[in-house]
Write a protein that holds these residues in place. Structure first.
Motif, PDB file in Angstrom:
ATOM      1  N   ASP A 176       6.132  88.823 -25.944  1.00 14.21           N
ATOM      2  CA  ASP A 176       7.533  88.514 -25.677  1.00 14.21           C
ATOM      3  C   ASP A 176       8.124  88.491 -27.313  1.00 14.21           C
ATOM      4  OD1 ASP A 176       7.630  89.396 -23.084  1.00 14.21           O
ATOM      5  OD2 ASP A 176       7.440  87.143 -22.632  1.00 14.21           O
ATOM      6  N   ASP A 177       7.271  88.365 -28.409  1.00 15.53           N
ATOM      7  CA  ASP A 177       7.908  88.401 -29.531  1.00 15.53           C
ATOM      8  C   ASP A 177       8.410  86.881 -29.929  1.00 15.53           C
ATOM      9  OD1 ASP A 177       9.554  90.841 -31.407  1.00 15.53           O
ATOM     10  OD2 ASP A 177       7.605  90.172 -31.576  1.00 15.53           O
ATOM     11  N   GLU A 178       7.678  85.876 -28.991  1.00 18.95           N
ATOM     12  CA  GLU A 178       8.161  84.600 -29.181  1.00 18.95           C
ATOM     13  C   GLU A 178       6.977  83.962 -29.980  1.00 18.95           C
ATOM     14  OE1 GLU A 178      11.052  83.207 -29.191  1.00 18.95           O
ATOM     15  OE2 GLU A 178      11.774  84.841 -28.197  1.00 18.95           O
ATOM     16  N   PRO A 179       7.011  82.975 -30.703  1.00 20.63           N
ATOM     17  CA  PRO A 179       6.028  82.019 -31.456  1.00 20.63           C
ATOM     18  C   PRO A 179       4.812  81.736 -30.377  1.00 20.63           C
ATOM     19  CG  PRO A 179       8.042  81.190 -31.976  1.00 20.63           C
ATOM     20  CD  PRO A 179       8.383  82.155 -30.920  1.00 20.63           C
ATOM     21  N   GLY A 180       3.849  82.185 -30.798  1.00 21.97           N
ATOM     22  CA  GLY A 180       2.620  81.993 -29.832  1.00 21.97           C
ATOM     23  C   GLY A 180       1.824  80.465 -29.903  1.00 21.97           C
ATOM     24  N   PRO A 181       1.103  80.088 -28.719  1.00 24.86           N
ATOM     25  CA  PRO A 181       0.655  78.686 -28.529  1.00 24.86           C
ATOM     26  C   PRO A 181      -0.322  78.233 -29.737  1.00 24.86           C
ATOM     27  CG  PRO A 181      -0.378  80.278 -27.118  1.00 24.86           C
ATOM     28  CD  PRO A 181       0.791  81.002 -27.810  1.00 24.86           C
ATOM     29  N   GLY A 182      -0.816  79.443 -30.580  1.00 26.80           N
ATOM     30  CA  GLY A 182      -1.802  78.996 -31.525  1.00 26.80           C
ATOM     31  C   GLY A 182      -2.965  79.972 -31.624  1.00 26.80           C
ATOM     32  N   SER A 183      -4.064  79.733 -32.145  1.00 28.24           N
ATOM     33  CA  SER A 183      -4.855  80.622 -32.529  1.00 28.24           C
ATOM     34  C   SER A 183      -6.248  80.486 -32.004  1.00 28.24           C
ATOM     35  CB  SER A 183      -5.102  80.956 -34.026  1.00 28.24           C
ATOM     36  OG  SER A 183      -5.638  79.881 -34.828  1.00 28.24           O
ATOM     37  N   ARG A 184      -7.009  81.622 -31.716  1.00 22.60           N
ATOM     38  CA  ARG A 184      -8.271  81.574 -31.416  1.00 22.60           C
ATOM     39  C   ARG A 184      -9.297  81.706 -32.532  1.00 22.60           C
ATOM     40  NH1 ARG A 184      -8.312  86.090 -27.201  1.00 22.60           N
ATOM     41  NH2 ARG A 184      -6.957  86.898 -28.513  1.00 22.60           N
ATOM     42  N   ARG A 185     -10.387  81.063 -32.500  1.00 20.42           N
ATOM     43  CA  ARG A 185     -11.495  81.486 -33.541  1.00 20.42           C
ATOM     44  C   ARG A 185     -12.470  82.427 -33.374  1.00 20.42           C
ATOM     45  NH1 ARG A 185     -12.762  74.930 -35.059  1.00 20.42           N
ATOM     46  NH2 ARG A 185     -10.457  74.288 -35.785  1.00 20.42           N
ATOM     47  N   ARG A 186     -12.566  83.223 -34.090  1.00 16.87           N
ATOM     48  CA  ARG A 186     -13.287  84.208 -33.867  1.00 16.87           C
ATOM     49  C   ARG A 186     -14.522  84.565 -35.053  1.00 16.87           C
ATOM     50  NH1 ARG A 186     -11.760  87.818 -29.572  1.00 16.87           N
ATOM     51  NH2 ARG A 186      -9.752  87.131 -28.872  1.00 16.87           N
ATOM     52  N   ARG A 187     -15.369  85.501 -34.951  1.00 15.58           N
ATOM     53  CA  ARG A 187     -16.109  85.737 -36.311  1.00 15.58           C
ATOM     54  C   ARG A 187     -15.191  86.444 -37.385  1.00 15.58           C
ATOM     55  NH1 ARG A 187     -18.444  90.692 -37.299  1.00 15.58           N
ATOM     56  NH2 ARG A 187     -18.275  92.140 -35.458  1.00 15.58           N
ATOM     57  N   PRO A 188     -15.535  86.224 -38.589  1.00 13.74           N
ATOM     58  CA  PRO A 188     -14.957  86.733 -39.579  1.00 13.74           C
ATOM     59  C   PRO A 188     -14.787  88.209 -39.656  1.00 13.74           C
ATOM     60  CG  PRO A 188     -16.461  84.928 -40.643  1.00 13.74           C
ATOM     61  CD  PRO A 188     -16.715  85.438 -39.148  1.00 13.74           C
ATOM     62  N   ALA A 189     -13.864  88.877 -40.111  1.00 13.33           N
ATOM     63  CA  ALA A 189     -13.630  90.152 -40.110  1.00 13.33           C
ATOM     64  C   ALA A 189     -14.318  91.147 -41.118  1.00 13.33           C
ATOM     65  CB  ALA A 189     -12.163  90.659 -40.324  1.00 13.33           C
ATOM     66  N   SER A 190     -14.720  90.372 -42.132  1.00 12.02           N
ATOM     67  CA  SER A 190     -15.718  90.983 -43.118  1.00 12.02           C
ATOM     68  C   SER A 190     -16.307  89.850 -43.731  1.00 12.02           C
ATOM     69  CB  SER A 190     -15.060  91.846 -43.979  1.00 12.02           C
ATOM     70  OG  SER A 190     -15.767  92.515 -44.728  1.00 12.02           O
ATOM     71  N   ARG A 191     -17.580  90.256 -44.094  1.00 12.48           N
ATOM     72  CA  ARG A 191     -18.482  89.132 -44.833  1.00 12.48           C
ATOM     73  C   ARG A 191     -18.224  89.001 -46.324  1.00 12.48           C
ATOM     74  NH1 ARG A 191     -23.643  89.629 -47.241  1.00 12.48           N
ATOM     75  NH2 ARG A 191     -23.968  91.544 -46.535  1.00 12.48           N
ATOM     76  N   ILE A 220      -2.749  92.379 -46.762  1.00 15.74           N
ATOM     77  CA  ILE A 220      -3.674  92.278 -45.457  1.00 15.74           C
ATOM     78  C   ILE A 220      -2.863  92.730 -44.277  1.00 15.74           C
ATOM     79  CG2 ILE A 220      -4.840  90.383 -43.959  1.00 15.74           C
ATOM     80  CD1 ILE A 220      -5.780  88.961 -46.510  1.00 15.74           C
ATOM     81  N   THR A 221      -3.442  93.572 -43.551  1.00 14.12           N
ATOM     82  CA  THR A 221      -2.833  93.902 -42.283  1.00 14.12           C
ATOM     83  C   THR A 221      -2.813  93.227 -41.055  1.00 14.12           C
ATOM     84  OG1 THR A 221      -2.184  96.130 -43.085  1.00 14.12           O
ATOM     85  CG2 THR A 221      -1.865  95.810 -40.872  1.00 14.12           C
ATOM     86  N   LEU A 222      -2.389  92.431 -40.393  1.00 11.77           N
ATOM     87  CA  LEU A 222      -2.484  91.717 -39.360  1.00 11.77           C
ATOM     88  C   LEU A 222      -2.033  92.175 -37.956  1.00 11.77           C
ATOM     89  CD1 LEU A 222      -0.925  88.150 -40.817  1.00 11.77           C
ATOM     90  CD2 LEU A 222      -3.447  89.136 -40.787  1.00 11.77           C
ATOM     91  N   GLU A 223      -2.506  91.800 -37.111  1.00 10.76           N
ATOM     92  CA  GLU A 223      -2.222  91.903 -35.503  1.00 10.76           C
ATOM     93  C   GLU A 223      -1.520  90.709 -35.018  1.00 10.76           C
ATOM     94  OE1 GLU A 223      -2.172  91.432 -32.148  1.00 10.76           O
ATOM     95  OE2 GLU A 223      -0.852  93.340 -32.391  1.00 10.76           O
ATOM     96  N   PRO A 224      -0.348  90.718 -35.093  1.00 13.77           N
ATOM     97  CA  PRO A 224       0.263  89.350 -34.892  1.00 13.77           C
ATOM     98  C   PRO A 224       0.181  88.699 -33.517  1.00 13.77           C
ATOM     99  CG  PRO A 224       1.951  91.068 -34.872  1.00 13.77           C
ATOM    100  CD  PRO A 224       0.813  91.571 -35.305  1.00 13.77           C
ATOM    101  N   VAL A 225      -0.049  89.335 -32.422  1.00 13.19           N
ATOM    102  CA  VAL A 225      -0.444  88.899 -31.277  1.00 13.19           C
ATOM    103  C   VAL A 225      -1.820  87.857 -31.286  1.00 13.19           C
ATOM    104  CG1 VAL A 225      -0.692  89.120 -28.611  1.00 13.19           C
ATOM    105  CG2 VAL A 225       1.186  90.188 -29.844  1.00 13.19           C
ATOM    106  N   ALA A 226      -2.664  88.911 -31.754  1.00 13.88           N
ATOM    107  CA  ALA A 226      -4.141  88.493 -31.573  1.00 13.88           C
ATOM    108  C   ALA A 226      -4.534  87.206 -32.654  1.00 13.88           C
ATOM    109  CB  ALA A 226      -5.128  89.615 -32.112  1.00 13.88           C
ATOM    110  N   ALA A 227      -3.285  87.307 -33.858  1.00 17.01           N
ATOM    111  CA  ALA A 227      -3.468  86.181 -34.753  1.00 17.01           C
ATOM    112  C   ALA A 227      -2.643  84.896 -34.564  1.00 17.01           C
ATOM    113  CB  ALA A 227      -2.833  86.661 -36.143  1.00 17.01           C
ATOM    114  N   GLY A 228      -2.099  84.987 -33.243  1.00 23.88           N
ATOM    115  CA  GLY A 228      -1.364  83.776 -32.605  1.00 23.88           C
ATOM    116  C   GLY A 228       0.067  83.469 -33.331  1.00 23.88           C
ATOM    117  N   LEU A 229       0.505  84.595 -33.922  1.00 17.40           N
ATOM    118  CA  LEU A 229       1.898  84.537 -34.734  1.00 17.40           C
ATOM    119  C   LEU A 229       2.807  84.763 -33.844  1.00 17.40           C
ATOM    120  CD1 LEU A 229       0.759  86.252 -37.863  1.00 17.40           C
ATOM    121  CD2 LEU A 229       1.036  83.724 -37.617  1.00 17.40           C
ATOM    122  N   THR A 230       2.624  85.471 -32.537  1.00 17.12           N
ATOM    123  CA  THR A 230       3.651  85.847 -31.844  1.00 17.12           C
ATOM    124  C   THR A 230       2.955  86.254 -30.509  1.00 17.12           C
ATOM    125  OG1 THR A 230       5.583  87.482 -31.109  1.00 17.12           O
ATOM    126  CG2 THR A 230       3.619  88.369 -32.408  1.00 17.12           C
TER     127      THR A 230
END
Length: 203
Positions: free
Chosen positions: A174-189, A161-171
């Motif tokens: 500035d490449d530092e750990p992010g504050p958390g994640s946002r909830r959005r609709r599923p990428a695929s059904r 699975i290829t991620l976008e780390p900033v949008a995923a809340g992983l960074t």
């Protein structure tokens, strides 16, 4: 019973319906009435159940299970989750962008630079959209939103699975750990398994 990793959650039993053993259940499938077409269902203790009748009722299904003939017997099953083996689910009715959520368990997650973030260990939904839980070796698991912005691609054949780390809340940027994640609709059904977007309560 098959290995729990091979089992797909299909429904959770709720309150009894009437006095003749019928019970309500919250389905986790695009086609709730298909619960009766996959053969015997199982709980996590290995007990099997055969669906005798099933019908829709608002946001739940009402069904009768073999051997459950009284309200008292149905009451004892309240809260039981019903599973089916993954290999019992059909693949020929999946579109190119559809998959079973169970197929995501164990996939590696990486970004476009091939940096790894762990393996998918579970899929959750707490009311705001699907969430992927990533098992990270030597660290606590991480939750990320299963959204079109954070999940860029799912390659089942490659197991990645290829991620976008900033949008995923992983960074953050500035490449530092992010504050958390946002909830959005599923990428695929996802088809035919615990698509926790099924609305309503079986109770």
């Amino acid at each position: 019973m098959a290995n729990s990793d091979d089992m797909v959650l299909m429904a959770t039993i709720g309150a009894p319906h009437g006095v003749r053993g019928e019970l309500r259940a919250k389905p986790y499938s695009d086609n709730p009435l298909a619960l009766g077409k996959y053969g015997a269902l199982s709980d996590m203790n290995g007990r099997t159940y055969t669906v005798k009748t099933i019908r829709s009722a608002k946001n739940v299904v009402v069904m009768r299970l073999s051997g459950v003939d009284t309200r008292e017997a149905a009451e004892k099953l309240k809260g039981v989750s019903l599973y089916v083996a993954r290999d019992c689910l059909p693949d020929d009715d999946l579109d190119n962008d559809e998959f079973y959520q169970a197929d995501l368990i164990g996939l590696d997650t990486r970004d476009a630079q091939d940096k790894t973030y762990g393996k998918v260990s579970a899929i959750h939904n707490f009311g705001g959209g699907d969430i992927l839980e990533l098992a990270v070796p030597g660290k606590r698991s991480v939750m990320i939103p299963f959204s079109e912005t954070s999940v860029l691609d799912i390659d089942l054949e490659a197991g990645i699975i290829t991620l976008e780390p900033v949008a995923a809340g992983l960074t953050d940027t500035d490449d530092e750990p992010g504050p958390g994640s946002r909830r959005r609709r599923p990428a695929s059904r996802a088809k035919g398994d615990p698509a926790p977007d099924a609305k309503g309560d079986a109770s």
